[in-house]
Design a protein around this motif. Structure first.
Motif, PDB file in Angstrom:
ATOM      1  N   ARG A  50       0.841  -1.216   0.000  1.00 42.31           N
ATOM      2  CA  ARG A  50       0.000   0.000   0.000  1.00 42.31           C
ATOM      3  C   ARG A  50       0.869   1.257   0.000  1.00 42.31           C
ATOM      4  O   ARG A  50       0.609   2.205  -0.751  1.00 42.31           O
ATOM      5  N   LEU A  51       1.907   1.253   0.817  1.00 44.07           N
ATOM      6  CA  LEU A  51       2.780   2.425   0.900  1.00 44.07           C
ATOM      7  C   LEU A  51       3.588   2.601  -0.388  1.00 44.07           C
ATOM      8  O   LEU A  51       3.804   3.725  -0.845  1.00 44.07           O
ATOM      9  N   ALA A  52       4.001   1.483  -0.990  1.00 42.95           N
ATOM     10  CA  ALA A  52       4.731   1.547  -2.264  1.00 42.95           C
ATOM     11  C   ALA A  52       3.836   2.130  -3.352  1.00 42.95           C
ATOM     12  O   ALA A  52       4.269   2.977  -4.149  1.00 42.95           O
ATOM     13  N   ASN A  53       2.572   1.703  -3.395  1.00 42.18           N
ATOM     14  CA  ASN A  53       1.614   2.251  -4.364  1.00 42.18           C
ATOM     15  C   ASN A  53       1.433   3.751  -4.175  1.00 42.18           C
ATOM     16  O   ASN A  53       1.426   4.518  -5.141  1.00 42.18           O
ATOM     17  N   LYS A  54       1.337   4.156  -2.921  1.00 45.47           N
ATOM     18  CA  LYS A  54       1.163   5.571  -2.595  1.00 45.47           C
ATOM     19  C   LYS A  54       2.400   6.375  -3.027  1.00 45.47           C
ATOM     20  O   LYS A  54       2.282   7.477  -3.595  1.00 45.47           O
ATOM     21  N   THR A  55       3.586   5.814  -2.779  1.00 47.71           N
ATOM     22  CA  THR A  55       4.842   6.498  -3.129  1.00 47.71           C
ATOM     23  C   THR A  55       4.987   6.634  -4.637  1.00 47.71           C
ATOM     24  O   THR A  55       5.357   7.696  -5.151  1.00 47.71           O
ATOM     25  N   VAL A  56       4.695   5.559  -5.359  1.00 49.81           N
ATOM     26  CA  VAL A  56       4.784   5.581  -6.822  1.00 49.81           C
ATOM     27  C   VAL A  56       3.793   6.599  -7.395  1.00 49.81           C
ATOM     28  O   VAL A  56       4.123   7.364  -8.307  1.00 49.81           O
ATOM     29  N   ASP A  83       9.635   8.283 -13.806  1.00 50.04           N
ATOM     30  CA  ASP A  83       9.726   7.874 -15.209  1.00 50.04           C
ATOM     31  C   ASP A  83      10.232   6.441 -15.321  1.00 50.04           C
ATOM     32  O   ASP A  83      10.044   5.789 -16.348  1.00 50.04           O
ATOM     33  N   ILE A  84      10.916   5.959 -14.270  1.00 51.89           N
ATOM     34  CA  ILE A  84      11.432   4.593 -14.237  1.00 51.89           C
ATOM     35  C   ILE A  84      11.630   4.187 -12.786  1.00 51.89           C
ATOM     36  O   ILE A  84      11.865   5.039 -11.917  1.00 51.89           O
ATOM     37  N   ALA A  85      11.513   2.890 -12.512  1.00 54.72           N
ATOM     38  CA  ALA A  85      11.806   2.354 -11.186  1.00 54.72           C
ATOM     39  C   ALA A  85      12.947   1.343 -11.325  1.00 54.72           C
ATOM     40  O   ALA A  85      12.906   0.456 -12.175  1.00 54.72           O
ATOM     41  N   VAL A  86      13.973   1.516 -10.488  1.00 52.42           N
ATOM     42  CA  VAL A  86      15.164   0.669 -10.531  1.00 52.42           C
ATOM     43  C   VAL A  86      15.230  -0.147  -9.249  1.00 52.42           C
ATOM     44  O   VAL A  86      15.153   0.408  -8.151  1.00 52.42           O
ATOM     45  N   GLY A  87      15.371  -1.462  -9.384  1.00 52.89           N
ATOM     46  CA  GLY A  87      15.473  -2.339  -8.224  1.00 52.89           C
ATOM     47  C   GLY A  87      16.839  -2.986  -8.147  1.00 52.89           C
ATOM     48  O   GLY A  87      17.328  -3.526  -9.137  1.00 52.89           O
ATOM     49  N   VAL A  88      17.458  -2.925  -6.957  1.00 49.59           N
ATOM     50  CA  VAL A  88      18.802  -3.492  -6.794  1.00 49.59           C
ATOM     51  C   VAL A  88      18.808  -4.721  -5.884  1.00 49.59           C
ATOM     52  O   VAL A  88      19.863  -5.194  -5.476  1.00 49.59           O
ATOM     53  N   GLY A  89      17.619  -5.264  -5.593  1.00 45.25           N
ATOM     54  CA  GLY A  89      17.538  -6.401  -4.692  1.00 45.25           C
ATOM     55  C   GLY A  89      17.326  -5.942  -3.260  1.00 45.25           C
ATOM     56  O   GLY A  89      17.530  -4.788  -2.918  1.00 45.25           O
ATOM     57  N   GLY A  90      16.904  -6.868  -2.411  1.00 46.49           N
ATOM     58  CA  GLY A  90      16.554  -6.503  -1.042  1.00 46.49           C
ATOM     59  C   GLY A  90      15.044  -6.443  -0.890  1.00 46.49           C
ATOM     60  O   GLY A  90      14.301  -6.391  -1.871  1.00 46.49           O
ATOM     61  N   ALA A  92       4.565  -2.244  -7.801  1.00 46.76           N
ATOM     62  CA  ALA A  92       3.642  -1.098  -7.872  1.00 46.76           C
ATOM     63  C   ALA A  92       3.901  -0.276  -9.134  1.00 46.76           C
ATOM     64  O   ALA A  92       2.964   0.162  -9.808  1.00 46.76           O
ATOM     65  N   ALA A  93       5.186  -0.076  -9.459  1.00 44.65           N
ATOM     66  CA  ALA A  93       5.531   0.707 -10.650  1.00 44.65           C
ATOM     67  C   ALA A  93       5.074  -0.003 -11.927  1.00 44.65           C
ATOM     68  O   ALA A  93       4.487   0.623 -12.828  1.00 44.65           O
ATOM     69  N   ALA A  94       5.325  -1.303 -12.016  1.00 48.02           N
ATOM     70  CA  ALA A  94       4.962  -2.070 -13.217  1.00 48.02           C
ATOM     71  C   ALA A  94       3.456  -2.059 -13.433  1.00 48.02           C
ATOM     72  O   ALA A  94       2.980  -1.982 -14.572  1.00 48.02           O
ATOM     73  N   ARG A  95       2.699  -2.133 -12.343  1.00 49.16           N
ATOM     74  CA  ARG A  95       1.222  -2.109 -12.441  1.00 49.16           C
ATOM     75  C   ARG A  95       0.723  -0.801 -13.059  1.00 49.16           C
ATOM     76  O   ARG A  95      -0.319  -0.768 -13.690  1.00 49.16           O
ATOM     77  N   LYS A  96       1.472   0.271 -12.844  1.00 54.27           N
ATOM     78  CA  LYS A  96       1.075   1.583 -13.378  1.00 54.27           C
ATOM     79  C   LYS A  96       1.691   1.851 -14.753  1.00 54.27           C
ATOM     80  O   LYS A  96       1.637   2.975 -15.259  1.00 54.27           O
ATOM     81  N   GLY A  97       2.318   0.855 -15.339  1.00 46.12           N
ATOM     82  CA  GLY A  97       2.883   1.009 -16.678  1.00 46.12           C
ATOM     83  C   GLY A  97       4.199   1.750 -16.717  1.00 46.12           C
ATOM     84  O   GLY A  97       4.657   2.193 -17.774  1.00 46.12           O
ATOM     85  N   ILE A  98       4.844   1.887 -15.557  1.00 45.79           N
ATOM     86  CA  ILE A  98       6.150   2.560 -15.487  1.00 45.79           C
ATOM     87  C   ILE A  98       7.238   1.527 -15.781  1.00 45.79           C
ATOM     88  O   ILE A  98       7.235   0.440 -15.194  1.00 45.79           O
ATOM     89  N   PRO A  99       8.175   1.816 -16.680  1.00 42.29           N
ATOM     90  CA  PRO A  99       9.225   0.834 -16.981  1.00 42.29           C
ATOM     91  C   PRO A  99      10.088   0.553 -15.753  1.00 42.29           C
ATOM     92  O   PRO A  99      10.339   1.454 -14.941  1.00 42.29           O
ATOM     93  N   THR A 100      10.502  -0.697 -15.612  1.00 42.74           N
ATOM     94  CA  THR A 100      11.340  -1.088 -14.478  1.00 42.74           C
ATOM     95  C   THR A 100      12.644  -1.696 -14.974  1.00 42.74           C
ATOM     96  O   THR A 100      12.694  -2.340 -16.032  1.00 42.74           O
ATOM     97  N   LEU A 101      13.692  -1.480 -14.195  1.00 44.54           N
ATOM     98  CA  LEU A 101      15.010  -2.055 -14.477  1.00 44.54           C
ATOM     99  C   LEU A 101      15.486  -2.775 -13.220  1.00 44.54           C
ATOM    100  O   LEU A 101      15.406  -2.238 -12.111  1.00 44.54           O
ATOM    101  N   ILE A 102      15.977  -3.995 -13.401  1.00 42.73           N
ATOM    102  CA  ILE A 102      16.518  -4.776 -12.291  1.00 42.73           C
ATOM    103  C   ILE A 102      18.032  -4.819 -12.408  1.00 42.73           C
ATOM    104  O   ILE A 102      18.579  -5.009 -13.495  1.00 42.73           O
ATOM    105  N   GLN A 103      18.704  -4.658 -11.276  1.00 39.11           N
ATOM    106  CA  GLN A 103      20.157  -4.851 -11.231  1.00 39.11           C
ATOM    107  C   GLN A 103      20.444  -6.014 -10.285  1.00 39.11           C
ATOM    108  O   GLN A 103      20.225  -5.933  -9.084  1.00 39.11           O
ATOM    109  N   GLU A 104      20.876  -7.146 -10.874  1.00 38.18           N
ATOM    110  CA  GLU A 104      21.166  -8.362 -10.091  1.00 38.18           C
ATOM    111  C   GLU A 104      22.676  -8.478  -9.894  1.00 38.18           C
ATOM    112  O   GLU A 104      23.432  -8.590 -10.851  1.00 38.18           O
ATOM    113  N   GLN A 105      23.118  -8.438  -8.632  1.00 43.20           N
ATOM    114  CA  GLN A 105      24.556  -8.430  -8.355  1.00 43.20           C
ATOM    115  C   GLN A 105      25.196  -9.816  -8.370  1.00 43.20           C
ATOM    116  O   GLN A 105      26.384  -9.951  -8.660  1.00 43.20           O
TER     117      GLN A 105
END
Length: 376
Positions: free
Chosen positions: A86-92, A98-105, A114-127
């Motif tokens: 819920r808080l992530a949806n509110k923040t997004v 314009d983009i959401a970047v995830g680095v794990g965690g 939440a970003a993908a549901r709103k049609g915002i492109p997402t990028l994952i960085q897997e270490q």
């Protein structure tokens, strides 16, 4: 296009997630000074302190990991997850990135979902060489997946994988410092070979116990820099005082890792992804002791990716107390082994990773904006 972009960066929990995230944010800022960047992390984790210290705002989610040993505790985990979503949806919605970047965690999951549901492109960085659960779940919706190891199509859609390497702390790539400067900084003997022992900022119990057990074996021509972590600090000092060991410079935490790496002829380390990326970039011979206390045993898989190429030596945690000091002392005195490991680990380095990921982020934003305009 690049003047008013907004980038949401999510993840953390350990330095191995936070340092790459901050490096990516800094690289975006370097290319686009007016970019707005907001971090999303997990409450009560180290990102809530480290990210503001790096100059970026952060929102904390009450998310936490599942307890695999005590299943009853997971009711509370599920409650926190729902609250975090819920808080992530509110923040997004309020930040409108314009983009959401995830680095794990832990925080990456709710935020990128939440970003993908709103049609915002997402990028994952897997270490890591073995993908984490969160990133595997997020991968199908991701526009790009930046990785540090080859053969990651075992986990992710092949057409979206880009080999970029892991971003590392910028200060480590300091060519101004000489080895002589580093030796003086730690008050070491310039004639002696130097072993650097690190186990992460909190220390590593097994590595510490292994060094403590072998202190008396250290010959006069070898010296150690020993980062013990705060929890082992008092014990380490007592052991060194009792053994009267003048060849060991021990401290709870090393503030100048650039100096420490520059001084080292051989490194002893856990096998976290960020540490390995730093060692690759710097070409440092290393003995890796993977932590057994991590998800999917990913540190062992990281270490095997190097040891199989002759780029590192691998000692299992269960064997370390018995073997580590002997192997370290034998290796540090073998110039051929040190040189071969240095050459092989350098071959695995991916340079300018943060800048390359920043370029991908900007390209995805540009592409998404063009697609939106095309539909109007």
């Amino acid at each position: 296009m690049k003047k008013n972009i907004k980038v949401l960066v999510s993840g953390g929990g350990t330095g191995g997630h936070i340092f790459p995230a901050v490096s990516i944010a800094n690289a975006v800022k370097a290319k686009c000074p007016d970019a707005e960047i907001l971090f999303v992390g997990a409450e009560n984790r180290m990102e809530m302190e480290k990210v503001p210290a790096a100059g970026y705002p952060i929102v904390g989610l009450p998310v936490s990991g599942f307890d695999r040993k005590n299943l009853m505790k997971n009711f509370k985990v599920l409650f926190r997850l729902m609250k975090s979503i819920r808080l992530a949806n509110k923040t997004v919605k309020s930040f409108a990135p314009d983009i959401a970047v995830g680095v794990g965690g832990y925080a990456s999951g709710p935020t990128l979902w939440a970003a993908a549901r709103k049609g915002i492109p997402t990028l994952i960085q897997e270490q890591n060489s073995y993908a984490g659960v969160t990133n595997k779940l997020l991968a199908p919706k991701a526009a790009s997946i930046c990785v540090a190891y080859e053969n990651m199509d075992r986990f992710f859609p092949k057409d979206r994988i880009i080999l970029t390497g892991n971003p590392v702390r910028q200060e480590l790539q300091n060519d101004v410092i000489s080895k002589e400067d580093a030796i003086r900084f730690f008050d070491l003997d310039p004639v002696k070979k130097t072993v650097l022992v690190i186990g992460g900022s909190l220390g590593a119990r097994t590595i510490n116990d292994s060094i403590a057990a072998g202190i008396e074996k250290i010959p006069q021509n070898i010296q150690f820099i020993w980062q013990s972590g705060k929890g082992y600090d008092a014990r380490a000092k007592a052991i060194l005082e009792n053994k009267n060991s003048v060849n060991v410079k021990q401290m709870p935490f090393i503030t100048r890792m650039d100096m420490a790496y520059k001084a080292a002829d051989l490194v002893v380390s856990r096998a976290g992804a960020s540490s390995i990326s730093e060692l690759c970039l710097l070409g440092k011979p290393v003995i890796l002791v993977p932590s057994p206390n991590v998800a999917e045993d990913h540190q062992t898989k990281n270490a095997q990716a190097l040891s199989s190429r002759g780029a590192a030596l691998l000692i299992r945690d269960s064997d370390a107390v018995e073997q580590l000091m002997d192997v370290a002392l034998k290796t540090i005195q073998d110039e051929t082994v040190l040189e071969n490991m240095s050459n092989n680990i350098l071959k695995m380095a991916e340079r300018n990773s943060a800048a390359r990921i920043a370029d991908i982020i900007l390209e995805l934003i540009d592409k998404n904006k063009k697609n939106k305009h095309g539909k109007l």
